[in-house]
Design a protein around this motif. Structure first.
Motif, PDB file in Angstrom:
ATOM      1  N   GLU A  80       0.820  -1.215   0.000  1.00 47.78           N
ATOM      2  CA  GLU A  80       0.000   0.000   0.000  1.00 47.78           C
ATOM      3  C   GLU A  80       0.857   1.269   0.000  1.00 47.78           C
ATOM      4  O   GLU A  80       0.349   2.365  -0.223  1.00 47.78           O
ATOM      5  N   SER A  81       2.156   1.126   0.260  1.00 45.86           N
ATOM      6  CA  SER A  81       3.022   2.300   0.404  1.00 45.86           C
ATOM      7  C   SER A  81       3.109   3.125  -0.873  1.00 45.86           C
ATOM      8  O   SER A  81       2.892   4.344  -0.861  1.00 45.86           O
ATOM      9  N   THR A  82       3.440   2.467  -1.981  1.00 45.09           N
ATOM     10  CA  THR A  82       3.657   3.209  -3.224  1.00 45.09           C
ATOM     11  C   THR A  82       2.401   3.928  -3.711  1.00 45.09           C
ATOM     12  O   THR A  82       2.465   5.118  -4.050  1.00 45.09           O
ATOM     13  N   PRO A  83       1.213   3.255  -3.767  1.00 45.04           N
ATOM     14  CA  PRO A  83       0.007   3.997  -4.183  1.00 45.04           C
ATOM     15  C   PRO A  83      -0.284   5.207  -3.303  1.00 45.04           C
ATOM     16  O   PRO A  83      -0.668   6.270  -3.806  1.00 45.04           O
ATOM     17  N   PHE A  84      -0.078   5.054  -1.977  1.00 41.42           N
ATOM     18  CA  PHE A  84      -0.315   6.184  -1.073  1.00 41.42           C
ATOM     19  C   PHE A  84       0.636   7.327  -1.389  1.00 41.42           C
ATOM     20  O   PHE A  84       0.215   8.498  -1.506  1.00 41.42           O
ATOM     21  N   LEU A  85       1.912   7.010  -1.527  1.00 41.00           N
ATOM     22  CA  LEU A  85       2.911   8.058  -1.760  1.00 41.00           C
ATOM     23  C   LEU A  85       2.671   8.783  -3.080  1.00 41.00           C
ATOM     24  O   LEU A  85       2.715  10.016  -3.140  1.00 41.00           O
ATOM     25  N   LEU A  86       2.394   8.035  -4.143  1.00 35.26           N
ATOM     26  CA  LEU A  86       2.161   8.667  -5.444  1.00 35.26           C
ATOM     27  C   LEU A  86       0.917   9.555  -5.414  1.00 35.26           C
ATOM     28  O   LEU A  86       0.899  10.649  -5.979  1.00 35.26           O
ATOM     29  N   SER A  87      -0.134   9.068  -4.749  1.00 30.06           N
ATOM     30  CA  SER A  87      -1.366   9.850  -4.648  1.00 30.06           C
ATOM     31  C   SER A  87      -1.144  11.126  -3.835  1.00 30.06           C
ATOM     32  O   SER A  87      -1.601  12.210  -4.218  1.00 30.06           O
ATOM     33  N   ARG A  88      -0.417  11.007  -2.735  1.00 29.14           N
ATOM     34  CA  ARG A  88      -0.180  12.168  -1.868  1.00 29.14           C
ATOM     35  C   ARG A  88       0.731  13.184  -2.554  1.00 29.14           C
ATOM     36  O   ARG A  88       0.508  14.405  -2.433  1.00 29.14           O
ATOM     37  N   VAL A  89       1.748  12.695  -3.276  1.00 24.85           N
ATOM     38  CA  VAL A  89       2.623  13.607  -4.018  1.00 24.85           C
ATOM     39  C   VAL A  89       1.817  14.365  -5.069  1.00 24.85           C
ATOM     40  O   VAL A  89       2.021  15.562  -5.287  1.00 24.85           O
ATOM     41  N   LYS A  90       0.890  13.674  -5.728  1.00 27.30           N
ATOM     42  CA  LYS A  90       0.022  14.329  -6.713  1.00 27.30           C
ATOM     43  C   LYS A  90      -0.760  15.471  -6.054  1.00 27.30           C
ATOM     44  O   LYS A  90      -0.856  16.578  -6.593  1.00 27.30           O
ATOM     45  N   GLU A  91      -1.326  15.197  -4.882  1.00 27.79           N
ATOM     46  CA  GLU A  91      -2.100  16.227  -4.174  1.00 27.79           C
ATOM     47  C   GLU A  91      -1.214  17.402  -3.780  1.00 27.79           C
ATOM     48  O   GLU A  91      -1.597  18.576  -3.940  1.00 27.79           O
TER      49      GLU A  91
END
Length: 306
Positions: free
Chosen positions: A264-275
């Motif tokens: 779950e780490s990578t999807p969370f990080l990519l989504s948060r960086v996008k935000e």
């Protein structure tokens, strides 16, 4: 091609395999976990179109109903995009369970390589490979992509490893495993959203023909394993290093505070960086994927001539 009772090859891909025409494998985690709907479906279809326009056959790979799919229909891509995080992010360890239970799975770099190799597809375009996560000296969080690159004969065209990772340790791991990291026209390892990092690739190669020649030499000399082809994001889409670094540091801090771990780490990080970047990282992500698809197609064309 490996005889596998779980393997379904799309007719277009099968025809290209039989005729020895160029093929480019594409992953499906980027559809279900890498981008929001409908951007994910639009991007997946545009990537396939780009591959065709540059002389190769696209083979998007996923697991649908327990079947290993090499080449998807538009309806299957739509299903992956709409279902999104409801599709299981599938690495090597998950494959037998997904197959046995006849479930759907989105393939990571590792599983896309595995299934591409089963079908006899040698070139794969993705966004960025997984790698050694920051803090791995205590968490041991290392992507299965790296081990797959050590043993599966597929060339992976990427914009480097994801910049949320520890690039230096990722390159050290690949070196230990004997995986060549080739910079396309560059000496330094691209850092996904940015064109450069503080780390060197193993070799700079400036033409698709030269890259195809390395693939041929490696596998015809029975040196098993993959090749990383690091293709920097186009200059006009590269993000400012300080902006992306700040966003990544903030996202990593939140990841730790929320106790998010594992797949779950990578999807969370990519989504948060996008935000945190106001959506700019998503635009860069789409641009680099298209750029990798163009280069992968050119390499596949050259490799098919060998």
């Amino acid at each position: 091609m490996i005889d596998n009772t779980f393997l379904d090859i799309h007719p277009d891909v099968k025809a290209a395999l039989v005729a020895g025409r160029p093929i480019v494998a594409l992953e499906s985690t980027i559809i279900s976990h890498g981008m929001p709907y409908p951007d994910n479906v639009a991007t997946a279809l545009e990537v396939e179109k780009t591959v065709r326009e540059h002389g190769a056959t696209p083979a998007t790979i996923a697991i649908i109903g327990g079947r290993l799919k090499v080449g998807l229909t538009e309806e299957e891509i739509e299903h992956l995009g709409k279902t999104g995080l409801g599709i299981i992010k599938t690495s090597r360890r998950d494959l037998p369970v997904i197959l046995a239970r006849k479930m759907d799975g989105a393939t990571t770099v590792a599983t896309t390589m595995i299934i591409a190799a089963m079908a006899g597809v040698k070139v794969f375009a993705t966004g960025g490979i997984g790698g050694v996560h920051r803090g791995a000296e205590t968490t041991f969080d290392i992507s299965a992509d790296l081990q797959e690159l050590a043993k599966t004969d597929v060339a992976v065209v990427c914009a480097g490893c994801k910049s949320i990772l520890d690039i230096g340790l990722t390159l050290e791991y690949l070196e230990t495993q004997g995986v060549p990291v080739l910079g396309y026209g560059v000496k330094t390892m691209p850092a996904f959203y940015t064109r450069e990092s503080d780390f060197q690739t193993d070799h700079q190669i400036d033409t698709p023909e030269g890259l195809a020649a390395v693939m041929k030499a490696k596998w015809e000399s029975h040196l098993r394993g993959g090749i990383v082809i690091a293709n920097p994001i186009p200059k006009q889409h590269s993000m400012a290093k300080d902006v992306i670094d700040q966003a990544i540091e903030q996202a990593l801090k939140e990841l730790d505070e929320q106790g998010i771990k594992g797949k779950e780490s990578t999807p969370f990080l990519l989504s948060r960086v996008k935000e945190l970047t106001g959506g700019d990282s998503l635009k860069s992500n789409i641009a680099l994927v298209m750029n990798n698809a163009r280069l992968a197609s050119a390499i596949a064309v050259e490799y098919s001539k060998k």
